[in-house]
Write a protein that holds these residues in place. Structure first.
Motif, PDB file in Angstrom:
ATOM      1  N   UNK A   1       0.826  -1.212   0.000  1.00  0.00           N
ATOM      2  CA  UNK A   1       0.000   0.000   0.000  1.00  0.00           C
ATOM      3  C   UNK A   1       0.860   1.261   0.000  1.00  0.00           C
ATOM      4  N   UNK A   2       1.976   1.226   0.735  1.00  0.00           N
ATOM      5  CA  UNK A   2       2.869   2.399   0.778  1.00  0.00           C
ATOM      6  C   UNK A   2       3.499   2.664  -0.591  1.00  0.00           C
ATOM      7  N   UNK A   3       3.971   1.601  -1.261  1.00  0.00           N
ATOM      8  CA  UNK A   3       4.568   1.770  -2.583  1.00  0.00           C
ATOM      9  C   UNK A   3       3.527   2.286  -3.575  1.00  0.00           C
ATOM     10  N   UNK A   4       2.329   1.739  -3.479  1.00  0.00           N
ATOM     11  CA  UNK A   4       1.254   2.169  -4.367  1.00  0.00           C
ATOM     12  C   UNK A   4       0.876   3.622  -4.112  1.00  0.00           C
ATOM     13  N   UNK A   5       0.817   4.011  -2.843  1.00  0.00           N
ATOM     14  CA  UNK A   5       0.490   5.398  -2.499  1.00  0.00           C
ATOM     15  C   UNK A   5       1.550   6.342  -3.056  1.00  0.00           C
ATOM     16  N   UNK A   6       2.807   5.937  -2.992  1.00  0.00           N
ATOM     17  CA  UNK A   6       3.891   6.764  -3.516  1.00  0.00           C
ATOM     18  C   UNK A   6       3.744   6.945  -5.033  1.00  0.00           C
ATOM     19  N   UNK A   7       3.427   5.873  -5.744  1.00  0.00           N
ATOM     20  CA  UNK A   7       3.239   5.958  -7.194  1.00  0.00           C
ATOM     21  C   UNK A   7       2.044   6.848  -7.518  1.00  0.00           C
ATOM     22  N   UNK A   8       0.970   6.723  -6.738  1.00  0.00           N
ATOM     23  CA  UNK A   8      -0.221   7.559  -6.944  1.00  0.00           C
ATOM     24  C   UNK A   8       0.139   9.028  -6.757  1.00  0.00           C
TER      25      UNK A   8
ATOM     26  N   UNK B   1      -5.554   6.622 -15.845  1.00  0.00           N
ATOM     27  CA  UNK B   1      -4.974   6.328 -17.149  1.00  0.00           C
ATOM     28  C   UNK B   1      -3.452   6.362 -17.124  1.00  0.00           C
ATOM     29  N   UNK B   2      -2.886   7.234 -16.304  1.00  0.00           N
ATOM     30  CA  UNK B   2      -1.431   7.345 -16.216  1.00  0.00           C
ATOM     31  C   UNK B   2      -0.831   6.294 -15.287  1.00  0.00           C
ATOM     32  N   UNK B   3      -1.580   5.874 -14.264  1.00  0.00           N
ATOM     33  CA  UNK B   3      -1.037   4.934 -13.277  1.00  0.00           C
ATOM     34  C   UNK B   3      -1.058   3.496 -13.764  1.00  0.00           C
ATOM     35  N   UNK B   4      -2.143   3.083 -14.379  1.00  0.00           N
ATOM     36  CA  UNK B   4      -2.318   1.663 -14.688  1.00  0.00           C
ATOM     37  C   UNK B   4      -1.172   1.056 -15.501  1.00  0.00           C
ATOM     38  N   UNK B   5      -0.613   1.729 -16.495  1.00  0.00           N
ATOM     39  CA  UNK B   5       0.537   1.125 -17.183  1.00  0.00           C
ATOM     40  C   UNK B   5       1.753   0.964 -16.261  1.00  0.00           C
ATOM     41  N   UNK B   6       1.884   1.833 -15.280  1.00  0.00           N
ATOM     42  CA  UNK B   6       3.023   1.769 -14.360  1.00  0.00           C
ATOM     43  C   UNK B   6       2.935   0.587 -13.407  1.00  0.00           C
ATOM     44  N   UNK B   7       1.711   0.212 -13.027  1.00  0.00           N
ATOM     45  CA  UNK B   7       1.536  -0.831 -12.007  1.00  0.00           C
ATOM     46  C   UNK B   7       0.971  -2.123 -12.586  1.00  0.00           C
ATOM     47  N   UNK B   8       0.969  -2.236 -13.895  1.00  0.00           N
ATOM     48  CA  UNK B   8       0.371  -3.390 -14.559  1.00  0.00           C
ATOM     49  C   UNK B   8       0.885  -4.707 -13.978  1.00  0.00           C
ATOM     50  N   UNK B   9      -0.039  -5.514 -13.514  1.00  0.00           N
ATOM     51  CA  UNK B   9       0.309  -6.816 -12.971  1.00  0.00           C
ATOM     52  C   UNK B   9       0.793  -6.792 -11.536  1.00  0.00           C
TER      53      UNK B   9
END
Length: 147
Positions: A96-103, A123-131
């Motif tokens: 969750x922390x890594x995801x929050x940082x990317x967000x 739209x900008x996040x999903x390619x970065x966190x794909x899978x």
């Protein structure tokens, strides 16, 4: 070793060990990958393989939800096992922390300030966190951040 090689090796091991459930899951995934490759007309890239694996995982999670709703414990157990087997081939999930940082970084990149910017951020996040992160998890974090 790439995912396809790993699947082939695990398929052979499952045959040798007579592990019917693992064999079934691997054959199903390989079949989906083969179908996707035929539809595309060429070999799949690592990113496309990951997309197919995500689709397989999502289908099983949706089935699990329906089986739980119908109180079909036999199918719930089988589907849980399939999900565990599939997760071995998926990249590790973001915390969750890594995801929050990317967000947060992505919100800064696109200049998101309000809930009306959710589409741009997603739209900008999903390619970065794909899978590496489920879309609903990402959406929840984006909503919290823009609230």
């Amino acid at each position: 070793m790439n995912i396809l090689d790993q699947l082939n090796q695990d398929l052979k091991d499952a045959m040798r060990n007579r592990d019917k459930q693992r064999l079934s899951v691997i054959r199903s995934v390989k079949s989906s990958l083969q179908n996707e490759s035929i539809n595309k007309g060429e070999e799949l890239t690592a990113d496309e393989i990951l997309t197919v694996l995500n689709r397989e995982m999502k289908q099983r999670k949706e089935s699990l939800y329906e089986f739980k709703k119908a109180t079909r414990e036999d199918l719930v157990e089988k589907t849980n096992t399939e999900i565990q087997l599939l997760s071995e081939y998926m990249p590790s999930q973001l915390s969750d922390n890594e995801l929050q940082q990317i967000v947060n970084e992505t919100m800064d990149e696109v200049g998101a300030k309000s809930k009306s910017d959710i589409g741009k951020v997603m739209g900008a996040i999903m390619p970065k966190v794909k899978g590496r992160a489920d879309g609903s998890r990402v959406k929840d974090i984006v909503h919290q951040s823009l609230a």
